[in-house]
Design a protein around this motif. Structure first.
Motif, mmCIF file in Angstrom:
data_model
loop_
_atom_site.group_PDB
_atom_site.id
_atom_site.type_symbol
_atom_site.label_atom_id
_atom_site.label_comp_id
_atom_site.label_asym_id
_atom_site.label_seq_id
_atom_site.Cartn_x
_atom_site.Cartn_y
_atom_site.Cartn_z
ATOM 1 N N MET A 59 0.434 126.722 101.050
ATOM 2 C CA MET A 59 0.936 127.686 100.071
ATOM 3 C C MET A 59 2.289 128.212 100.542
ATOM 4 N N HIS A 60 3.285 128.163 99.653
ATOM 5 C CA HIS A 60 4.618 128.667 99.955
ATOM 6 C C HIS A 60 4.788 130.060 99.353
ATOM 7 N N THR A 61 5.736 130.829 99.900
ATOM 8 C CA THR A 61 6.065 132.151 99.364
ATOM 9 C C THR A 61 7.514 132.156 98.899
ATOM 10 N N LEU A 62 7.746 132.729 97.722
ATOM 11 C CA LEU A 62 9.095 132.872 97.165
ATOM 12 C C LEU A 62 9.287 134.325 96.767
ATOM 13 N N ASN A 63 10.268 134.999 97.362
ATOM 14 C CA ASN A 63 10.616 136.373 96.995
ATOM 15 C C ASN A 63 11.734 136.305 95.962
ATOM 16 N N LEU A 64 11.382 136.625 94.723
ATOM 17 C CA LEU A 64 12.231 136.361 93.565
ATOM 18 C C LEU A 64 12.682 137.654 92.915
ATOM 19 N N GLY A 65 13.968 137.762 92.656
ATOM 20 C CA GLY A 65 14.497 138.919 91.936
ATOM 21 C C GLY A 65 14.766 138.575 90.483
ATOM 22 N N ILE A 66 14.452 139.506 89.578
ATOM 23 C CA ILE A 66 14.803 139.370 88.159
ATOM 24 C C ILE A 66 15.895 140.396 87.892
ATOM 25 N N LEU A 67 17.079 139.913 87.506
ATOM 26 C CA LEU A 67 18.233 140.788 87.320
ATOM 27 C C LEU A 67 18.838 140.555 85.946
ATOM 28 N N ALA A 68 19.492 141.572 85.412
ATOM 29 C CA ALA A 68 20.105 141.436 84.085
ATOM 30 C C ALA A 68 20.893 142.684 83.749
ATOM 31 N N HIS A 69 21.751 142.552 82.749
ATOM 32 C CA HIS A 69 22.329 143.705 82.069
ATOM 33 C C HIS A 69 21.196 144.410 81.321
ATOM 34 N N VAL A 70 21.301 145.707 81.156
ATOM 35 C CA VAL A 70 20.245 146.476 80.505
ATOM 36 C C VAL A 70 19.944 145.901 79.116
ATOM 37 N N ASP A 71 18.659 145.850 78.787
ATOM 38 C CA ASP A 71 18.144 145.394 77.486
ATOM 39 C C ASP A 71 18.248 143.892 77.270
ATOM 40 N N ALA A 72 18.513 143.120 78.313
ATOM 41 C CA ALA A 72 18.515 141.663 78.141
ATOM 42 C C ALA A 72 17.097 141.106 78.126
ATOM 43 N N GLY A 73 16.119 141.890 78.594
ATOM 44 C CA GLY A 73 14.730 141.467 78.499
ATOM 45 C C GLY A 73 14.098 141.048 79.808
ATOM 46 N N LYS A 74 14.588 141.557 80.934
ATOM 47 C CA LYS A 74 14.034 141.092 82.211
ATOM 48 C C LYS A 74 12.641 141.639 82.469
ATOM 49 N N THR A 75 12.351 142.872 82.065
ATOM 50 C CA THR A 75 10.993 143.392 82.255
ATOM 51 C C THR A 75 10.008 142.641 81.368
ATOM 52 N N SER A 76 10.414 142.294 80.150
ATOM 53 C CA SER A 76 9.561 141.477 79.286
ATOM 54 C C SER A 76 9.353 140.096 79.886
ATOM 55 N N LEU A 77 10.381 139.544 80.529
ATOM 56 C CA LEU A 77 10.224 138.256 81.191
ATOM 57 C C LEU A 77 9.242 138.362 82.350
ATOM 58 N N THR A 78 9.288 139.452 83.088
ATOM 59 C CA THR A 78 8.324 139.670 84.162
ATOM 60 C C THR A 78 6.896 139.671 83.613
ATOM 61 N N GLU A 79 6.690 140.374 82.506
ATOM 62 C CA GLU A 79 5.361 140.397 81.883
ATOM 63 C C GLU A 79 4.925 138.997 81.469
ATOM 64 N N ARG A 80 5.855 138.235 80.892
ATOM 65 C CA ARG A 80 5.512 136.889 80.440
ATOM 66 C C ARG A 80 5.133 135.995 81.629
ATOM 67 N N LEU A 81 5.866 136.098 82.727
ATOM 68 C CA LEU A 81 5.547 135.290 83.901
ATOM 69 C C LEU A 81 4.178 135.670 84.467
ATOM 70 N N LEU A 82 3.867 136.958 84.499
ATOM 71 C CA LEU A 82 2.555 137.401 84.961
ATOM 72 C C LEU A 82 1.444 136.849 84.074
#
Length: 656
Positions: free
Chosen positions: A1-24
């Protein structure tokens, strides 16, 4: 098993928190997706985040994709909270930069990718919101190439843009256009690959190209671009394949001496301090006593009362946190953001983004809350050191460093809701800096008038290269005074440089202690703390200082026929525009403007351009103030520039 520490970054309102939810959701870590609008997302856990619909604090959540454990860090998108992003960058193995297919490349998008490339953090681009009206494909790829980086390649096509049925189809080896674009991009950065392509184009197989793509992505040379929608799930499977196949896994020997980096600090409900740490190597166990060291050299140690890690969407207790993982350590009282945990000293902190350029005075509405406000601001400074609480000893007031008005309102609400302190902010000013212009030296000797302190201190101030900060040196023998007295001089020098000849922080200088002396019977650290500011400011007065004001680099896009009306506005705001470039009916102009005038330009722009002007701006360093009066900031210390008043305050305080 590998580990990846991944950041989700964006300009405000581009949808990064929604993308986090979708990945989960895709990974099976949650059964149903939360909504930013409803305040039900996993990572926006603060009540204030849920109400405002924006991310304020970085949050960690973990899930598994195949054989890869992903520790995903959701970061704020609003520029006022860029400090949260900065603290995360040092712990990432890779990043996904989210771009809205409707709004396109925005100011913060450009700042973020420039920083990610400078730090060599492997980055994928995800173009989100393809289901929204106004979504674009070809024109947006052109804009990304022109405004972000030419080193990109689209990993798929997009169809039915602007509708709920929008889809994204990954390219394959059967797509000659994709294979050609991939070969063209990758051979720019690999001479061996270029030679193979020239010798035998057919021999450059799709599999070899994909291997080279992974290698060059991992080295931050190229950026694959994925299209899709976090809301509908379109394109997410291809993005997941990109995350697991193109971004490098964490490395580190769990048996090596422990070394980790603290990127976030908060407290539990019962007030216990906790630190979020990325372990670079080694292992930290619960109930272990660990040492921690900051970039400023300050050291401490504390016992870890408990450890937790992140697994499958939850934070779970664990006996230890190992190399490559992110853990939450509970217990160590003095640990700070930026500290190294374990064997090595943290490197000197080099800024990735702009420092705060605004300052405001905060006072409680009820005078009896003054003490509670001091405690509350201290707690907030633990979580965000860049707010830099500055106490005015003369007026009994406190000032905060800020990035903008949104951050100010968040702090106001936090103080009211979490600490029960209602505050008002009195004015907002721009933060300047002072730098020495020459060399100055001063000394005062024990038992010699007019020195009332039982101490001898001599100091020399020299200018240092731009961006080097403050360095303290000693030209006296370490054994000439007890270590406590030596330490008192250095600590007081650093504190005193918070306010120079004009009241601004002094930076980019070397301060050398040239004389030392004490009475073994009577001298105390208080004598050295009292005398050092007088000697230092005398030396600084002889060296001279120059005040620098923060500047922003701006980019304006305006109707070509409106540019003439905009020129006097820019001149009045002390902006320095470059020559305009015409693009049909529009023109763009870039230049620099004092940070203090950016908000005014934003306010005047609609009227000068019939509401059609678009402004982007970002911090671009500072420059000397050469026109108009030199800005001064009222002093908040005992004012060692005025000896008589200083001694009336200080000697009396020392005597007490």
């Amino acid at each position: 098993m590998h580990t990846l520490n991944l950041g989700i970054l964006a300009h405000v309102d581009a949808g990064k928190t929604s993308l986090t939810e979708r990945l989960l959701h895709t990974a099976g870590a949650i059964d149903a997706m939360g909504s930013v609008d409803d305040g039900s997302t996993q990572t926006d856990s603060l009540a204030l985040e849920r109400r405002r619909g924006i991310t304020i604090k970085s949050a960690v959540v973990s899930f598994t994709l195949g054989t890869t454990t992903v520790n995903l860090i959701d970061t704020p998108g609003h520029p006022d909270f860029i400090a949260e992003v900065e603290r995360v960058l040092g712990v990432l193995d890779g990043a996904v930069l989210v771009v809205s297919s409707v709004e396109g490349v925005q100011a913060q998008t450009r700042v973020l990718l420039r920083t990610l490339r400078r730090l060599r953090i492997p980055t994928l681009l995800f173009v989100n919101k393809t289901d929204r009206p106004g979504a674009r494909y070809g024109p947006l790829l052109t804009s990304i190439t022109e405004r972000l980086s030419p080193d990109i390649v689209a990993m798929g096509s997009a169809w039915d843009l602007g509708t709920r049925s929008a889809t994204s189809t990954p390219f394959t080896g059967a797509d000659p256009g994709f294979t050609g674009a991939l070969a063209d991009l990758l051979t720019r950065h690999d001479d061996e690959l270029l030679s193979a392509y020239v010798d035998d184009p057919a021999g450059l197989t799709h599999a070899r190209l994909l291997g080279a793509l992974a290698e060059q992505t991992a080295r931050c040379r190229v950026h694959p671009v994925f299209f899709g929608s976090a809301a509908t799930g379109a394109g997410i499977d291809a993005l997941v394949d990109g995350i697991t196949g193109l971004l490098p896994a964490a490395t580190g020997d769990p048996e090596a001496p422990a070394r980790g980096t603290v990127f976030k600090v908060d407290r539990t409900a019962n007030g216990e301090r906790t630190a979020y740490v990325r372990m670079v190597r080694g292992t930290v166990h619960a109930r272990e006593v660990v040492r921690f060291r900051g970039p400023d050299g300050q050291e401490g140690e504390g016992r870890i009362s408990a450890v937790s890690v992140f697994e499958n969407g939850r934070e779970v207790p664990a006996p230890a946190v190992r190399a490559g993982r992110i853990g939450r350590l509970k217990g160590p009282a003095g640990i700070r953001i930026g500290d190294s945990v374990g064997a090595d000293r943290a490197e000197a902190g080099r800024r990735h983004f702009a420092p705060p350029t605004l300052e405001t005075v905060v006072v409680p509405r009820r005078p009896e809350d003054r003490g509670a406000l001091h405690v509350a601001l201290g707690r907030l400074a633990e979580q965000d050191p860049l707010i830099a609480v500055r106490r005015d000893e003369l007026r009994g007031e406190m000032s905060l460093s800020l990035y903008g008005e949104v951050q100010k309102e968040v702090i106001r609400t936090t103080l009211a809701e979490e600490f029960g302190v209602d505050v008002i902010f009195r004015g907002t000013t721009t933060i300047c800096r002072e730098r020495p212009t020459g060399t100055g030296e001063a000394a005062e000797f024990i038992d010699t008038d007019p020195n009332p302190f039982l101490a001898t201190v001599g100091l020399r101030v020299d200018p240092a290269p731009y961006g080097s900060g403050v360095e303290f040196r000693r030209a006296v023998e370490l054994g000439s005074m007890p270590p406590a007295l030596m330490r008192a001089v250095e600590e007081t020098v650093r504190a005193t440089l918070g306010q120079g000849m004009h009241g601004w922080q002094v930076t980019d200088c070397v301060v050398t202690q040239t004389h030392s002396g004490y009475s073994s019977v009577s001298s105390t650290a208080g004598d050295f703390r009292g005398l050092t500011p007088l000697v230092l400011m005398d030396a600084l007065r002889r060296a001279g200082t120059q005040v620098y004001e923060p500047m922003h680099r701006f980019r304006l896009e305006v109707p070509a026929d409106a540019f003439g009306a905009l020129v006097p506005v820019l001149a009045r705001l002390r902006a320095e525009p470059g020559p305009p470039e015409a693009h049909g009916a529009l023109c763009t102009v870039e230049g620099e403007i004092p940070a203090a005038r950016v908000h005014e330009l934003q306010r005047l722009l609609p009227g000068a351009t019939r509401g059609e002007g678009v402004l982007e701006s970002a911090f671009a360093g500072d420059r000397p103030v050469t026109t108009g009066p030199v800005p001064d900031r009222p002093r908040t210390d005992h004012d060692p520039l005025h000896r008589k008043d200083y001694l009336l305050r200080t000697v009396r305080r020392v005597a007490e």
